[in-house]
Design a protein around this motif. Structure first.
Motif, PDB file in Angstrom:
ATOM      1  N   ASN A   1      -5.775  14.164   1.569  1.00 19.65           N
ATOM      2  CA  ASN A   1      -6.459  14.083   0.704  1.00 19.65           C
ATOM      3  C   ASN A   1      -6.529  12.875  -0.650  1.00 19.65           C
ATOM      4  N   ARG A   2      -5.162  12.942  -0.084  1.00 14.89           N
ATOM      5  CA  ARG A   2      -4.415  11.136  -1.684  1.00 14.89           C
ATOM      6  C   ARG A   2      -4.722   9.799  -0.827  1.00 14.89           C
TER       7      ARG A   2
ATOM      8  N   THR B   1      -7.727   9.441   1.591  1.00 13.16           N
ATOM      9  CA  THR B   1      -8.444   9.262   1.362  1.00 13.16           C
ATOM     10  C   THR B   1      -9.173   8.707   0.112  1.00 13.16           C
ATOM     11  N   GLU B   2      -9.023   9.030  -0.996  1.00 13.11           N
ATOM     12  CA  GLU B   2      -8.506   9.060  -1.960  1.00 13.11           C
ATOM     13  C   GLU B   2      -8.122   7.708  -2.124  1.00 13.11           C
TER      14      GLU B   2
ATOM     15  N   VAL C   1      -8.364   5.196  -0.105  1.00  6.73           N
ATOM     16  CA  VAL C   1      -9.264   3.417   0.479  1.00  6.73           C
ATOM     17  C   VAL C   1     -10.529   4.386  -0.478  1.00  6.73           C
ATOM     18  N   ASP C   2     -10.406   4.729  -1.036  1.00  8.66           N
ATOM     19  CA  ASP C   2     -12.675   4.988  -1.364  1.00  8.66           C
ATOM     20  C   ASP C   2     -12.279   3.311  -2.428  1.00  8.66           C
ATOM     21  N   GLY C   3     -13.696   2.498  -2.660  1.00 11.10           N
ATOM     22  CA  GLY C   3     -13.878   1.420  -2.496  1.00 11.10           C
ATOM     23  C   GLY C   3     -13.465  -0.064  -1.719  1.00 11.10           C
TER      24      GLY C   3
ATOM     25  N   SER D   1     -13.349  -2.157   1.460  1.00 19.83           N
ATOM     26  CA  SER D   1     -14.690  -3.042   2.503  1.00 19.83           C
ATOM     27  C   SER D   1     -14.086  -2.154   3.758  1.00 19.83           C
ATOM     28  N   ASP D   2     -15.187  -2.328   4.693  1.00 18.77           N
ATOM     29  CA  ASP D   2     -15.272  -2.232   6.137  1.00 18.77           C
ATOM     30  C   ASP D   2     -14.133  -3.128   7.038  1.00 18.77           C
TER      31      ASP D   2
ATOM     32  N   ILE E   1     -10.415  -1.191   5.125  1.00 21.59           N
ATOM     33  CA  ILE E   1     -10.592  -0.457   6.420  1.00 21.59           C
ATOM     34  C   ILE E   1      -9.508  -0.732   7.977  1.00 21.59           C
TER      35      ILE E   1
END
Length: 107
Positions: free
Chosen positions: A80-81, A83-84, A86-88, A90-91, A94
């Motif tokens: 979960n950390r 995932t948070e 990489v929030d924001g 760009s493709d 990622i």
């Protein structure tokens, strides 16, 4: 999978997630509004929870029902950390991160 196999898998996963959270079976039972022995009975394969109780257990452990039954050994909190984190992104960012992660697998 037989009901016995399912019950054993459920009990082991519950115990692992509870221990990972650092809480006793008694404290978890009380926090869920159940009798002190509730989680102990689940972990010792004497009972299975109702569907609504299972959802409360998942919420308490901060996992989705899918994550509860996942074979992934990584801590759900760590996932979960990540995932948070990489929030924001760009493709493209990622994709670079995925390439980096896959590079670690090859080491």
């Amino acid at each position: 999978m037989t009901i016995e196999q399912f019950t054993e898998r459920f009990a082991k996963r519950l115990a692992a997630l509870r221990k990972n959270k650092g809480v006793s079976a008694r404290d978890m039972s009380i926090s869920l509004g159940q009798a002190e022995s509730y989680i102990n009975k689940l972990e010792n394969m004497r009972n299975l929870p109702s569907m609504s109780s299972f959802f409360f257990i998942c919420k308490y452990l901060n996992v989705t029902p899918s994550e509860f039954f996942s074979n992934n050994t990584a801590s759900m909190e760590q996932i979960n950390r990540l995932t948070e984190a990489v929030d924001g992104f760009s493709d493209e960012q990622i994709e670079h991160l995925i390439g980096l992660i896959n590079g670690f697998k090859d080491l």
